[in-house]
Structures are given as structure tokens and as C-alpha cells.
Design an enzyme around this catalytic site. Sequence first.
Site, PDB file in Angstrom:
ATOM      1  N   GLU A 209     -62.473  96.161   9.415  1.00 40.78           N
ATOM      2  CA  GLU A 209     -63.757  95.817   8.791  1.00 40.78           C
ATOM      3  C   GLU A 209     -63.537  95.113   7.450  1.00 40.78           C
ATOM      4  O   GLU A 209     -64.156  94.088   7.155  1.00 40.78           O
ATOM      5  CB  GLU A 209     -64.588  97.094   8.541  1.00 40.78           C
ATOM      6  CG  GLU A 209     -65.022  97.820   9.798  1.00 40.78           C
ATOM      7  CD  GLU A 209     -64.056  98.920  10.197  1.00 40.78           C
ATOM      8  OE1 GLU A 209     -62.822  98.708  10.077  1.00 40.78           O
ATOM      9  OE2 GLU A 209     -64.511  99.977  10.650  1.00 40.78           O
ATOM     10  N   ARG A 263     -59.447 109.127   0.637  1.00 37.43           N
ATOM     11  CA  ARG A 263     -60.697 109.758   0.182  1.00 37.43           C
ATOM     12  C   ARG A 263     -60.529 110.491  -1.151  1.00 37.43           C
ATOM     13  O   ARG A 263     -61.482 111.089  -1.638  1.00 37.43           O
ATOM     14  CB  ARG A 263     -61.238 110.681   1.276  1.00 37.43           C
ATOM     15  CG  ARG A 263     -60.259 111.718   1.786  1.00 37.43           C
ATOM     16  CD  ARG A 263     -60.769 112.383   3.064  1.00 37.43           C
ATOM     17  NE  ARG A 263     -59.750 113.234   3.676  1.00 37.43           N
ATOM     18  CZ  ARG A 263     -58.808 112.809   4.492  1.00 37.43           C
ATOM     19  NH1 ARG A 263     -58.713 111.529   4.816  1.00 37.43           N
ATOM     20  NH2 ARG A 263     -57.930 113.651   5.013  1.00 37.43           N
ATOM     21  N   GLU A 348     -63.595 114.500   6.907  1.00 36.09           N
ATOM     22  CA  GLU A 348     -62.337 113.846   7.272  1.00 36.09           C
ATOM     23  C   GLU A 348     -61.155 114.738   6.863  1.00 36.09           C
ATOM     24  O   GLU A 348     -60.108 114.722   7.497  1.00 36.09           O
ATOM     25  CB  GLU A 348     -62.227 112.456   6.616  1.00 36.09           C
ATOM     26  CG  GLU A 348     -61.263 111.532   7.336  1.00 36.09           C
ATOM     27  CD  GLU A 348     -61.268 110.098   6.818  1.00 36.09           C
ATOM     28  OE1 GLU A 348     -60.832 109.866   5.680  1.00 36.09           O
ATOM     29  OE2 GLU A 348     -61.690 109.187   7.565  1.00 36.09           O
ATOM     30  N   HIS A 379     -90.075 116.357   1.823  1.00 35.31           N
ATOM     31  CA  HIS A 379     -91.147 115.773   2.637  1.00 35.31           C
ATOM     32  C   HIS A 379     -90.601 115.243   3.952  1.00 35.31           C
ATOM     33  O   HIS A 379     -91.260 114.441   4.622  1.00 35.31           O
ATOM     34  CB  HIS A 379     -91.852 114.675   1.833  1.00 35.31           C
ATOM     35  CG  HIS A 379     -92.430 115.221   0.564  1.00 35.31           C
ATOM     36  ND1 HIS A 379     -93.674 115.820   0.499  1.00 35.31           N
ATOM     37  CD2 HIS A 379     -91.902 115.334  -0.683  1.00 35.31           C
ATOM     38  CE1 HIS A 379     -93.903 116.238  -0.737  1.00 35.31           C
ATOM     39  NE2 HIS A 379     -92.828 115.965  -1.478  1.00 35.31           N
TER      40      HIS A 379
HETATM   41  O1  F6P Z   1     -60.514 105.136   9.199  1.00 30.07           O
HETATM   42  C1  F6P Z   1     -60.428 106.085   8.204  1.00 30.07           C
HETATM   43  C2  F6P Z   1     -59.751 105.563   6.981  1.00 30.07           C
HETATM   44  O2  F6P Z   1     -58.395 105.480   7.184  1.00 30.07           O
HETATM   45  C3  F6P Z   1     -60.072 106.420   5.771  1.00 30.07           C
HETATM   46  O3  F6P Z   1     -59.268 107.529   5.685  1.00 30.07           O
HETATM   47  C4  F6P Z   1     -59.920 105.433   4.670  1.00 30.07           C
HETATM   48  O4  F6P Z   1     -60.520 105.875   3.486  1.00 30.07           O
HETATM   49  C5  F6P Z   1     -60.586 104.227   5.275  1.00 30.07           C
HETATM   50  O5  F6P Z   1     -60.217 104.264   6.631  1.00 30.07           O
HETATM   51  C6  F6P Z   1     -60.218 102.907   4.663  1.00 30.07           C
HETATM   52  O6  F6P Z   1     -58.852 102.684   4.722  1.00 30.07           O
HETATM   53  P1  F6P Z   1     -58.157 101.565   3.842  1.00 30.07           P
HETATM   54  O7  F6P Z   1     -58.382 101.896   2.410  1.00 30.07           O
HETATM   55  O8  F6P Z   1     -56.700 101.592   4.216  1.00 30.07           O
HETATM   56  O9  F6P Z   1     -58.804 100.247   4.196  1.00 30.07           O
END
Ligand code: F6P
Length: 541
Positions: A209, A263, A348, A379
Amino acid sequence: MSSTLTSLPAWQALADHQRTTRFDLRELFAANPQRFERHTISQGELLLDYSKHYVTAETMRLLAALAEARDLRGWTRRLMSGERVNVTEDRPALHTALRANRPVMLDARDVTQDVVRVRAQMRRFSDALRSGALKGATGRAFTDVINIGIGGSDLGPALAVEALAPYAGPLRVHFMSNVDGAHVEAVIKGLDPETTLAIVASKTFSTQETLTNANTVRAWLANAVGERSGEHFAAVTANVKAAHGFGIDDSRIFEFWDWVGGRYSLWSAVGLPIAVAVGMDAFEAMCEGARGMDEHFASAPFERNMPVVMALLGVWYGDFFGRGAHAVLPYDMRLKRFPDYLQQLEMESNGKRVTREGEPVDYDTCPVVWGAPGTNGQHAFYQMLHQGTQIVPADFIVCCKPHHALPQHHAIMLANCFAQTEALMRGKTPEEARAEMTAQGLPSAEVERLLPHKVFPGNRPTSTLVLDALTPRALGALIALYEHKVFAQSVIWGVNAFDQWGVELGKKLADRILPELAGASPVTSHDSSTNGLIDYTGGKR
Ligand code: F6P
């Protein structure tokens, strides 16, 4: 056969205590006028009131004994001294070193020296951005910064930037996490590429992503500023080589290390958008607040230890009362992202079904964590909290002092917060409901018809966390509080809080499905549902 945990005498003692004790919150309050004083803990800018819980002095003693039996003190020492507590990835989890004020040795090296070096780089960069000294390729100062990242590379900074908005400087900071093109378009819509800088935040620098979004933003920037679009980028990563490969200059790469879990990373350079938004001094104040909580967690006796008490209460409800959900209800709009942040932190970390040693557990681990700000939630879903069939323990979070100049609004927030926890605790008995309706002049037949609907069972447990104000220090302490709560629970449950293998399968399958969506012929390689959905959306059915 029962596990090491459930066969412990300390566990059995809690099970007996649960079976043989009546936990009626109204009665507990009536029996002890000092209950608030006895069941509050102050630490720095935070106060925890856990008096509205199913606990007596004996309960707290037994819960603390469970923490002792699981060697929580020893595990905390191991965590903070850099032992490889993340056993499946053979790594330490040293987020506390990111805010430490003393050397932390890892493989004969003081890692805080690296932290100090990157902090200085963050300060230089954020100061230059905020002062307008750093300019884009066309010579204009930056006005907007987009953080491109997801999960731990998004949720913590996004939470802090929103929570600390009253401290914000001149730059607007935006967050682009979802690969949904609608999110990408919504963020860049209205921004001027000539005055926009993108921070690509990814520990691995391989997240689909984030890289997809980064490439789209690069094309958008290049379209406006041409081949000097690299001057509009910075990267935050533990994979410096990949960031370099993406075309980001070394001076713009902010490093962090594999000993920082995603995290748990907002204290590292992942906090760069926070520094950009509110300044490096405020970011460092957050770290100080967190350090105060680290010291408290490492040293306070378990029964007076805020994260440990919160952790033990979670175990108490989840494992001894079968409560599978936990609500987080901030009475502060600036903390509206806190439940999202905690979902990753808690679920997680502790959403695991085998122990560190790989043995299946025979007890419940992480509950479903969810929530939304009050009073909005009142609400929407509070009906279920008050009268539904499931009891959901909840954390209410509120500040003594607001950052706005509308005192009446704040008084209403406080009144509602305290009213909800009181209502959940006290409920309304049939006698009280009957008397109320009779006083309103309702005919007795109507009173009896409505009575079942007007009764509140009560006895619904809540914690209230009070912050002096939503300052950088208090926010840092609040986040660290939950980090340590999660760690303490992982120790009780015997699970590894620092890996996340459960996210892998879906990622792999998505890689396989992506090319199939574009293929011309019907897909046959999955089950009929997955094949059907791929073909249907690809127009092959
Ligand atoms: O898919 C989970 C994860 O690995 C999380 O633990 C992490 O925070 C997130 O994806 C983003 O990962 P990165 O910082 O390596 O892009």
C-alpha cells in the site's frame, strides 16, 4: 491437559475467588466510603480510577500474585535491557530505549547514541521545514506535508498530530495510509505539488500500500516539478537501501532499527510528522512523558502500578468472566483516533493463540478492542453498553483542562463522562424505575408495561483515566501506559507481543489475486467463492 498458566496456584486462586465472591459494585461502594481513594493511582499527569471494577483488596492481592508468578518483573527487565524477547523474529523490542536518558546496550553498543543522532537529524529537518528555510524544487517554501505509511507507520503519528493540534505550527500535515485511490485523491486534492513534501514511512520499505501510494504521489509531484521531484521526498525506514533505491537522497532518509516494532515506533523517526507539525521540543516532551511511565512501570509495586493494574483487570474480565470485548471511550475529540491506534497496539500484539514456545493456549488472550469518542458514542452504541446482553468493560478517558475557550462545553463533557460511568455502575433497579414513573404520573398498568424496558442492570465495570490536559507530556505518558499494559498482558498470557505472523497470509494471497483480476479467462485456482468474486468484479461473469 491444562497449560502452565491455568494450572498455576495463583490462577486457581483467582478462579476460586471469582466463584465464591459476590461482586456488586453498589454494595462495594456502600461498604467503603474510601473506595475512590483506595482504588486510584496517580502517575505524572495521569490519574487512574479503577474503583468501579469487580475488585476487593483480596482480588488485587491475588491478581498481583499472578503477575509475580508469571515473573512480570523479570520480563520487564528483559524487555528494557534489550533481550531478544521477540523470539520468533529473534529481536529485542527496545522502544523504551527511544526515550531513555541513560545508555542502553545492545550487542556491546549503546543504541541511544544512534537515537540521539537521528533525533538531531529530525530537529534540523523539521526546523528547516517549519521556518520555511527548506524549499521545494521551484524555490517555494513547503506548506503541506503528506505522511505516506500504514499501520504503525501511520496510526501513532496521526493520533499525535491530531491530539496535539493546539500546539501546531505553520505546516499542514496529512496522512495517506489506504491504498484506496479515493484516499489518495482526497489527500492530494487541493494541495499544490510545488509546496508539498511527502514522507514515505515504512519500516520494511516493502509494504504494498505504502509503495503504491508513494509511486502515485511521485508521479503527481513529477508532473509539476519535473525530475527534481526527489527534493519533495523524505523517508523513514529501517531499510535504508530500499529507500535509497526509491530515489530518496541519503540526507533525507531517517533511519530506525529492527529492534523497534512497527506499532511501537512513533518514538523513533516515525514520529517525524509529529515534529513537523508541533515542533521537535513538543515531540521530545512526549518522549519525556513516556519515560516517566517507563520508570513507573519498571519500579512501582504491582498493586500501585498503573499499566500493571490495567493489564490485570483485562485478564480478570477476559479470562475469569468471559468478557470478549473492551471499549475505549475518550471524552475528548482530539483523541478520536486513540481507539484505532489501540486496535493495532493491542490486537496485533496480543491477538495470538499460541505461547512463545508454540503451545496452543487454553485461555482467552486479546479481546476485541473498539471505541469512539463520547459524547458521540452515547447517541450511537451506548444503549448496548447499558442494557445489552453482553457486559463490555470500558476505559473512559477525559482531561481536567481543555485547550479551548468554551468552559461550558467542557463542563458538559465532564458531566457526561462521569454520568455514564455512574450509570453503568449503579444501573436502575425495578423499584427505582417504578418510583420514577409513578412520580411522573403514569397509570400503574402503564408503569408495569414499561418497567422491564426502564430497568438498567448496572454493575458494568469501567476505568476512568484523567489527564491534567492533553499536553505532549501527558499524551506520551498515556500511550506508554497502554504499551506497557499490553506487554504486561502478553507476559501473563505467555505470548509474544512483538510479532504479527497473522498478517502474512492475506498479503500473499493478495499478491496472487492481483494479476488474476486482470486476466482474460475465468479463474479456477481458488475455491468457488473466491474464483466467483474475482471473475464477477473483473467482468468475466
Ligand atoms: O501488516 C502489518 C504491518 O507489518 C504492521 O505491523 C506494520 O506497522 C505495518 O504493516 C506497516 O509496515 P511498514 O512500516 O513496514 O510499512
